[in-house]
Design a protein around this motif. Structure first.
Motif, PDB file in Angstrom:
ATOM      1  N   ASP A 102       4.627   2.873   5.401  1.00 45.47           N
ATOM      2  CA  ASP A 102       6.047   2.760   6.149  1.00 45.47           C
ATOM      3  C   ASP A 102       7.183   2.268   5.267  1.00 45.47           C
ATOM      4  OD1 ASP A 102       5.276   3.388   8.737  1.00 45.47           O
ATOM      5  OD2 ASP A 102       4.557   1.514   9.023  1.00 45.47           O
ATOM      6  N   ASN A 103       7.493   3.204   4.288  1.00 44.50           N
ATOM      7  CA  ASN A 103       8.418   2.995   3.197  1.00 44.50           C
ATOM      8  C   ASN A 103       9.285   4.081   2.892  1.00 44.50           C
ATOM      9  OD1 ASN A 103       7.105   4.277   1.455  1.00 44.50           O
ATOM     10  ND2 ASN A 103       6.200   2.331   0.259  1.00 44.50           N
ATOM     11  N   ALA A 104      10.477   4.077   2.171  1.00 51.57           N
ATOM     12  CA  ALA A 104      11.197   5.203   1.759  1.00 51.57           C
ATOM     13  C   ALA A 104      10.559   6.297   1.042  1.00 51.57           C
ATOM     14  CB  ALA A 104      12.457   4.681   1.015  1.00 51.57           C
ATOM     15  N   TYR A 105       9.364   5.940   0.188  1.00 56.63           N
ATOM     16  CA  TYR A 105       8.834   6.954  -0.423  1.00 56.63           C
ATOM     17  C   TYR A 105       8.374   7.942   0.432  1.00 56.63           C
ATOM     18  CZ  TYR A 105       6.301   8.892  -4.649  1.00 56.63           C
ATOM     19  OH  TYR A 105       6.132   9.688  -5.590  1.00 56.63           O
ATOM     20  N   PHE A 106       7.499   7.486   1.521  1.00 55.16           N
ATOM     21  CA  PHE A 106       6.799   8.441   2.326  1.00 55.16           C
ATOM     22  C   PHE A 106       7.316   8.815   3.727  1.00 55.16           C
ATOM     23  CE2 PHE A 106       3.509   6.385  -0.286  1.00 55.16           C
ATOM     24  CZ  PHE A 106       2.572   7.289  -0.546  1.00 55.16           C
ATOM     25  N   SER A 107       8.721   8.989   3.531  1.00 50.68           N
ATOM     26  CA  SER A 107       9.461   9.357   4.851  1.00 50.68           C
ATOM     27  C   SER A 107      10.517  10.439   4.730  1.00 50.68           C
ATOM     28  CB  SER A 107      10.015   8.068   5.419  1.00 50.68           C
ATOM     29  OG  SER A 107      11.071   7.410   4.570  1.00 50.68           O
ATOM     30  N   ASP A 108      10.972  10.883   5.809  1.00 50.32           N
ATOM     31  CA  ASP A 108      11.944  11.919   5.510  1.00 50.32           C
ATOM     32  C   ASP A 108      13.187  11.671   6.418  1.00 50.32           C
ATOM     33  OD1 ASP A 108      10.200  13.668   3.870  1.00 50.32           O
ATOM     34  OD2 ASP A 108       9.134  14.193   5.727  1.00 50.32           O
ATOM     35  N   GLY A 109      14.254  12.408   6.132  1.00 51.11           N
ATOM     36  CA  GLY A 109      15.356  12.468   7.050  1.00 51.11           C
ATOM     37  C   GLY A 109      16.030  11.221   7.401  1.00 51.11           C
ATOM     38  N   ALA A 110      16.350  10.754   8.748  1.00 51.54           N
ATOM     39  CA  ALA A 110      16.749   9.570   9.147  1.00 51.54           C
ATOM     40  C   ALA A 110      15.868   8.360   8.829  1.00 51.54           C
ATOM     41  CB  ALA A 110      17.130   9.546  10.636  1.00 51.54           C
ATOM     42  N   THR A 111      14.859   8.354   8.827  1.00 49.53           N
ATOM     43  CA  THR A 111      13.594   7.458   8.640  1.00 49.53           C
ATOM     44  C   THR A 111      13.850   6.921   7.279  1.00 49.53           C
ATOM     45  OG1 THR A 111      12.336   7.719  10.318  1.00 49.53           O
ATOM     46  CG2 THR A 111      11.441   6.334   8.683  1.00 49.53           C
ATOM     47  N   MET A 241       8.116  -3.418  -0.670  1.00 43.51           N
ATOM     48  CA  MET A 241       7.946  -4.361  -1.768  1.00 43.51           C
ATOM     49  C   MET A 241       6.845  -3.676  -2.712  1.00 43.51           C
ATOM     50  SD  MET A 241       7.914  -8.074  -0.232  1.00 43.51           S
ATOM     51  CE  MET A 241       7.409  -9.032  -1.996  1.00 43.51           C
ATOM     52  N   LEU A 242       5.732  -3.161  -2.204  1.00 37.78           N
ATOM     53  CA  LEU A 242       4.794  -2.372  -2.625  1.00 37.78           C
ATOM     54  C   LEU A 242       5.378  -1.173  -3.522  1.00 37.78           C
ATOM     55  CD1 LEU A 242       2.169  -2.223  -0.200  1.00 37.78           C
ATOM     56  CD2 LEU A 242       1.836  -3.263  -2.165  1.00 37.78           C
ATOM     57  N   LEU A 243       6.522  -0.533  -2.880  1.00 37.47           N
ATOM     58  CA  LEU A 243       6.940   0.416  -3.640  1.00 37.47           C
ATOM     59  C   LEU A 243       7.553   0.357  -4.846  1.00 37.47           C
ATOM     60  CD1 LEU A 243       8.151   3.453  -3.776  1.00 37.47           C
ATOM     61  CD2 LEU A 243       9.668   2.986  -2.025  1.00 37.47           C
ATOM     62  N   MET A 244       8.689  -0.632  -4.673  1.00 33.03           N
ATOM     63  CA  MET A 244       9.500  -1.247  -5.555  1.00 33.03           C
ATOM     64  C   MET A 244       8.662  -1.744  -6.923  1.00 33.03           C
ATOM     65  SD  MET A 244      12.990  -3.092  -5.303  1.00 33.03           S
ATOM     66  CE  MET A 244      14.172  -3.400  -6.823  1.00 33.03           C
ATOM     67  N   LEU A 245       7.587  -2.500  -6.553  1.00 34.19           N
ATOM     68  CA  LEU A 245       7.065  -3.262  -7.332  1.00 34.19           C
ATOM     69  C   LEU A 245       6.231  -2.463  -8.188  1.00 34.19           C
ATOM     70  CD1 LEU A 245       5.950  -6.672  -5.548  1.00 34.19           C
ATOM     71  CD2 LEU A 245       7.118  -6.428  -7.706  1.00 34.19           C
ATOM     72  N   GLY A 246       5.237  -1.421  -7.656  1.00 36.41           N
ATOM     73  CA  GLY A 246       4.580  -0.518  -8.026  1.00 36.41           C
ATOM     74  C   GLY A 246       5.018   0.505  -8.931  1.00 36.41           C
ATOM     75  N   ALA A 247       6.008   1.292  -8.391  1.00 38.48           N
ATOM     76  CA  ALA A 247       6.906   2.284  -8.995  1.00 38.48           C
ATOM     77  C   ALA A 247       7.543   1.594 -10.352  1.00 38.48           C
ATOM     78  CB  ALA A 247       7.607   3.077  -8.253  1.00 38.48           C
ATOM     79  N   GLY A 248       8.238   0.429 -10.063  1.00 39.99           N
ATOM     80  CA  GLY A 248       9.111  -0.064 -10.984  1.00 39.99           C
ATOM     81  C   GLY A 248       8.533  -0.511 -12.273  1.00 39.99           C
ATOM     82  N   TRP A 249       7.280  -1.339 -11.903  1.00 37.29           N
ATOM     83  CA  TRP A 249       6.749  -1.821 -12.982  1.00 37.29           C
ATOM     84  C   TRP A 249       5.943  -0.861 -13.971  1.00 37.29           C
ATOM     85  CZ3 TRP A 249       3.523  -6.579 -10.460  1.00 37.29           C
ATOM     86  CH2 TRP A 249       3.991  -7.612 -10.981  1.00 37.29           C
ATOM     87  N   GLU A 250       5.175   0.477 -13.241  1.00 38.00           N
ATOM     88  CA  GLU A 250       4.601   1.012 -14.055  1.00 38.00           C
ATOM     89  C   GLU A 250       5.435   2.033 -14.926  1.00 38.00           C
ATOM     90  OE1 GLU A 250       1.212   3.451 -15.187  1.00 38.00           O
ATOM     91  OE2 GLU A 250       1.546   1.616 -14.668  1.00 38.00           O
ATOM     92  N   THR A 251       6.414   2.385 -14.255  1.00 36.87           N
ATOM     93  CA  THR A 251       7.475   3.219 -15.105  1.00 36.87           C
ATOM     94  C   THR A 251       8.079   2.667 -16.309  1.00 36.87           C
ATOM     95  OG1 THR A 251       8.964   3.013 -13.401  1.00 36.87           O
ATOM     96  CG2 THR A 251       7.422   5.046 -13.163  1.00 36.87           C
ATOM     97  N   LEU A 252       8.560   1.426 -16.044  1.00 40.37           N
ATOM     98  CA  LEU A 252       9.274   0.436 -16.859  1.00 40.37           C
ATOM     99  C   LEU A 252       8.338   0.309 -18.059  1.00 40.37           C
ATOM    100  CD1 LEU A 252      11.666  -2.033 -14.962  1.00 40.37           C
ATOM    101  CD2 LEU A 252      12.307  -0.289 -16.909  1.00 40.37           C
ATOM    102  N   GLN A 253       7.249  -0.335 -17.776  1.00 35.80           N
ATOM    103  CA  GLN A 253       6.369  -0.729 -19.006  1.00 35.80           C
ATOM    104  C   GLN A 253       5.944   0.647 -20.058  1.00 35.80           C
ATOM    105  OE1 GLN A 253       3.182  -0.416 -20.043  1.00 35.80           O
ATOM    106  NE2 GLN A 253       1.992   0.727 -18.381  1.00 35.80           N
TER     107      GLN A 253
END
Length: 411
Positions: A102-111, A241-253
């Protein structure tokens, strides 16, 4: 190799190239070209894990067309036919990174727009001046802690630590929990046997952080997420939080480590970024073009039978976005990359789901690289460049370690 363009259902194809073959090889450009040749174009069938196939979109134009069309290509993995039919077990290494959340990564449109709001607003509320100062202090502190004798691992002791401490700090997460979360993220993007277990551990840790912030609010992103009207419950806060921490951490390092790697191994930059006509941002952009941190990005799922790059794609098939491959496509302007300041690469994505943290990510990465070059001016590889090991992942491509010998200057 199975003959392409036969109209055979994706799950019936056999002898497919593992997706990880494009991220763990010495020459990813050659690996992508082999797939193009074998499949006669910019879309090829690959294997995500044994028995789980997907389409890899490698063309610049094809990839942009897919990500801009939410009516035909969904980000919601509930549309994944293999998942709906029970072919992806809870213990699959793919489940943590491709199962619906239930986060922005796995949703479409208005959600998607509703759930993206807390991310955009939270990032907009950060002071870039304060962040630059805090990141710089973190970098100096880490370099001060480096051993005076013996090889230094710029990945484990620096590149991985900068985003861990920075992103954890933004969410008000204690450093000791940050260390545990970092191990979870590494397992998550490795999509291996421990991926599912580590993901559950990550959920448990962040649930505790959310509960603590409900009791004691603070001036951080966790509290901002809890108070944002775009989140309807704590489950959505956790997912964001899972989205931002996971994607942000991995790609930044990976971005930091890869930039430091080319500074130490690529003759185009050796001695030039440190005083020549190519600056730090040029080096960062070169990595985004040639070796983007997220080489293969999951995923889009087709909502109708369609054709992409001359391949017949069935409803419910998974499409992996080959960002590294598409960047090498002639349509991307590959001949005008570094010297012209061209930033038409796809490293941050494009369309409605483009990364909302591009400015923040560049600030952190630039500060980390700049500080390392300033404080370790005589850094030299401690092993031959050909012996630099890559961390196993079908999604990201970065060094597992970067051993150097260097003398640090006094801050």
């Amino acid at each position: 190799m199975t003959t392409p363009k036969t109209g055979c259902p994706l799950e019936k194809l056999t002898d497919l190239t593992p997706l990880s073959a494009t991220t763990t090889c010495a020459d990813p450009a050659a690996a992508y070209q082999r797939l193009r040749t074998d499949w006669g174009g910019p879309v090829a069938a690959v294997e995500l894990e044994p028995g789980v196939p997907a389409w890899l979109v490698m063309g610049y134009r094809e990839l942009r067309a897919v990500v801009r069309n939410e009516q035909h290509y969904s980000r919601n993995s509930k549309n994944w036919r293999l998942l709906a039919e029970g072919h992806i077990g809870a213990g699959s290494g793919l489940a943590p990174i491709m199962s619906p959340r239930d986060n922005a990564y796995f949703s479409d449109g208005a959600t998607h727009r509703r759930l993206r709001g807390p991310l955009v607003d939270g990032l907009a509320g950060l002071s870039e001046h304060r962040m630059a100062r805090d990141v710089g202090e973190t970098c100096d502190l880490l370099i001060d802690r480096l051993p005076a004798d013996g090889p230094i691992d710029l990945v484990a002791q620096y590149a991985a630590q900068v985003p861990m401490l920075t992103v954890a700090g933004l969410f008000g997460i204690a450093p000791d929990l940050g260390d545990r979360l970092q191990a979870c993220v590494i397992a998550l993007f490795g999509s291996g046997e421990d991926s599912a277990e580590r993901f559950r551990e990550m959920e448990t840790i962040l649930t505790g952080v959310i509960n603590e912030h409900r009791t004691a609010p603070a001036e951080d992103l966790t509290t901002a997420f809890l108070n944002h009207p775009g989140h309807r419950d704590d489950g959505e806060v956790l997912a964001s939080m899972l989205l931002m921490l996971g994607a942000g951490w991995e790609t930044l390092q990976v971005w930091i480590a890869q930039t430091l790697r080319i500074m130490l191994t690529d003759p185009r930059f050796d001695g030039k970024v440190r005083g020549g006509h190519l600056g730090i941002d040029d080096a960062l952009d070169d990595v985004l073009w040639r070796d983007p941190p997220m080489a293969n990005q999951p995923t889009r799922w087709t909502l109708t039978d369609t054709v992409v790059g001359d391949q017949r794609i069935a409803r419910g098939d998974a499409l992996i976005l080959g960002l590294a491959a598409a960047n090498r496509d002639s349509w991307a302007g590959a001949d005008k990359r570094v010297d012209s300041g061209n930033r038409a690469h796809l490293a941050f994505g494009v369309g409605p789901h483009a990364c909302p943290a591009q400015r923040v990510a560049r600030l952190i990465a630039r500060t980390a690289v700049e500080t390392a070059l300033h404080r370790l001016p005589d850094a030299r590889l401690a092993v031959p460049a050909a012996e630099i090991r890559l961390r196993p992942s079908p999604w990201t491509r970065g060094p597992a370690e970067l051993l150097i010998n260097a003398t640090r200057t006094v801050c």
